[in-house]
Design a protein around this motif. Sequence first.
Motif, PDB file in Angstrom:
ATOM      1  N   SER A 481       0.815  -1.223   0.000  1.00  0.00           N
ATOM      2  CA  SER A 481       0.000   0.000   0.000  1.00  0.00           C
ATOM      3  C   SER A 481       0.844   1.267   0.000  1.00  0.00           C
ATOM      4  O   SER A 481       0.359   2.337  -0.365  1.00  0.00           O
ATOM      5  CB  SER A 481      -0.920   0.014   1.223  1.00  0.00           C
ATOM      6  OG  SER A 481      -0.155  -0.040   2.424  1.00  0.00           O
ATOM      7  N   ALA A 482       2.114   1.150   0.399  1.00  0.00           N
ATOM      8  CA  ALA A 482       2.957   2.345   0.510  1.00  0.00           C
ATOM      9  C   ALA A 482       3.482   2.831  -0.825  1.00  0.00           C
ATOM     10  O   ALA A 482       3.898   3.984  -0.951  1.00  0.00           O
ATOM     11  CB  ALA A 482       4.131   2.073   1.449  1.00  0.00           C
ATOM     12  N   VAL A 483       3.500   1.962  -1.831  1.00  0.00           N
ATOM     13  CA  VAL A 483       4.113   2.336  -3.107  1.00  0.00           C
ATOM     14  C   VAL A 483       3.076   2.686  -4.169  1.00  0.00           C
ATOM     15  O   VAL A 483       3.436   2.930  -5.320  1.00  0.00           O
ATOM     16  CB  VAL A 483       5.022   1.195  -3.620  1.00  0.00           C
ATOM     17  CG1 VAL A 483       6.160   0.959  -2.649  1.00  0.00           C
ATOM     18  CG2 VAL A 483       4.221  -0.089  -3.817  1.00  0.00           C
ATOM     19  N   VAL A 484       1.812   2.718  -3.799  1.00  0.00           N
ATOM     20  CA  VAL A 484       0.773   3.098  -4.761  1.00  0.00           C
ATOM     21  C   VAL A 484       0.934   4.574  -5.104  1.00  0.00           C
ATOM     22  O   VAL A 484       0.862   5.452  -4.239  1.00  0.00           O
ATOM     23  CB  VAL A 484      -0.631   2.838  -4.183  1.00  0.00           C
ATOM     24  CG1 VAL A 484      -1.700   3.325  -5.155  1.00  0.00           C
ATOM     25  CG2 VAL A 484      -0.824   1.358  -3.881  1.00  0.00           C
ATOM     26  N   GLY A 485       1.199   4.855  -6.354  1.00  0.00           N
ATOM     27  CA  GLY A 485       1.395   6.234  -6.795  1.00  0.00           C
ATOM     28  C   GLY A 485       2.733   6.828  -6.428  1.00  0.00           C
ATOM     29  O   GLY A 485       2.959   8.023  -6.646  1.00  0.00           O
ATOM     30  N   LEU A 486       3.648   6.021  -5.889  1.00  0.00           N
ATOM     31  CA  LEU A 486       4.960   6.527  -5.493  1.00  0.00           C
ATOM     32  C   LEU A 486       5.862   6.659  -6.714  1.00  0.00           C
ATOM     33  O   LEU A 486       6.029   5.719  -7.490  1.00  0.00           O
ATOM     34  CB  LEU A 486       5.592   5.581  -4.475  1.00  0.00           C
ATOM     35  CG  LEU A 486       6.957   6.000  -3.913  1.00  0.00           C
ATOM     36  CD1 LEU A 486       6.832   7.277  -3.085  1.00  0.00           C
ATOM     37  CD2 LEU A 486       7.545   4.874  -3.046  1.00  0.00           C
TER      38      LEU A 486
END
Length: 522
Positions: A481-486
């Motif tokens: 979830s932390a790398v969504v759109g990162l």
Amino acid sequence: MGKKEKTIYVCSECGEDFLQWQGQCPACKQWNCLKRFKVENDASGAAGKKGGGGAGARAVAGIGSDMELRKPDVTSEEVRGVTRRGSWLTDTKGGPQTLREAKSSKPTEWNRLPLMGPTGAEMSRVLGGGVSRGSLILVGGDPGVGKSTLLLQVAGLLADGKGEGDAAPVLYVSGEESVPQICGRAERMGVESETLYLFSATKLEVILDSIMELNPRAVIIDSIQTVYLNDATGSAGSVIQVRECANALLQVAKRTGMAIFLVGHVTKAGDIAGPRVLEHIVDTVLYMEGERLQALRLLRGTKNRFGSTDEVGVFKMAQEGLVAVSDPSGFLLEDRDGNESPTPVAVAALLEGTRPILVEIQALCSPVPQNAGSGRRSAVGLDTERFNLLLAVLRKQADLKIYNQDIYLNVIGGLKLSEVASDLAVVMAVASSFLEKPIPRDIAFVGEVGLGGELRSVRLIESRIKGASSLGFKRIVTPKSAVVGLKLPEGMAEIIPCATVKEAILRTLDVTEKDLKVSKSA
């Protein structure tokens, strides 16, 4: 008429006093914290003629009118009026001001005292950009951690006046060491300022006389628990003495504009000794952390009226005193080389304030003999409750049969982990030891572990990834979830997004589902 004694009850938590004992303090709502004291009651009313504010206010009644003020917007006449009322607050003739008017009348030269050099820069980071004039700063920490060492270095920097112009007097008062002892420590540390004055005293009235005589730029009191006022009840370090001495020094700081540092002892629980009101009185509360046998020291701010409490100063103890560590991650990983470690090690990408810090976490699993019961759990540098929670998640959600294992955890460098972003690295180190599968040396971990085994995102993930990449880590395991759109710039480490603890173990340690279900026996 003569003086009579009366009984009062003082709260050991907040410092409030009452005429009757109560099971619960009405001020702070804590239970069984009222202590009994005998005080003198002047029946002639002389006490009332001394003015309000208590013993601390009466002790500083002469401060300000007999010395040159460092605070540029307060006159001697105003201070004389203040001393009669026992308060440092002045009456503004024009009444309340708008925010714009207050900003325009604020004297720019009364903002900050700069601290030069690497050690000064690290201290300024925690304080929010330098030492605020007129501030009262409390520094606490375990015995031997380096409080006095740091403040002696700060005293030397302020006395030299680098960045401030000419040198000015700074007074270092110790109630625990003699002047020759302080002088020997200063010589060993290379503090050679000609305007640094050393004084060994515990009576606050004598200390205040020295302040009036020197009119210093800053004052260091080491420590607040050793000084006392003759006019206050109790011995040095008691609830009333600490409160009144702190109030007196607060008034000196606000009236004169000089910065005052207080060293505070801590209890076994790690709290500042004395009444909780002490931390309410001061402007800034700093805690120094570190193990006496380890070189690393962390300076944290838990309260700061002049800046953020997010920043952390990092130092290492050396022969010449506390030395600033500009690259904490490099310092903590300096013994790490390209060879495989015999002990399973996972690297956690953490944040101290806004600064990324990479920390090594070691784990060791050892089978217990048959019929010996459940294994022992021990963690150094991590909360025991948190450690047991993570082990329960490993057993339930990742199918690791670790109930018959002695499990030990160690955080390298003497650090104490408080951030949940270290959860993933902790469980990976334990899994690596249990499965006897090494963690690749180029992988770092970041993420919180939930009770369902899911990986949760943490704040400022991009800063953590950049910090790990700058130290040569090629891959970083993160919550999916932390790398969504990162969006990361080119040259950053490869991201390995995982949704659960089990997925992270499978993808990192090169094991199968069958390997996870194998139960070890002695």
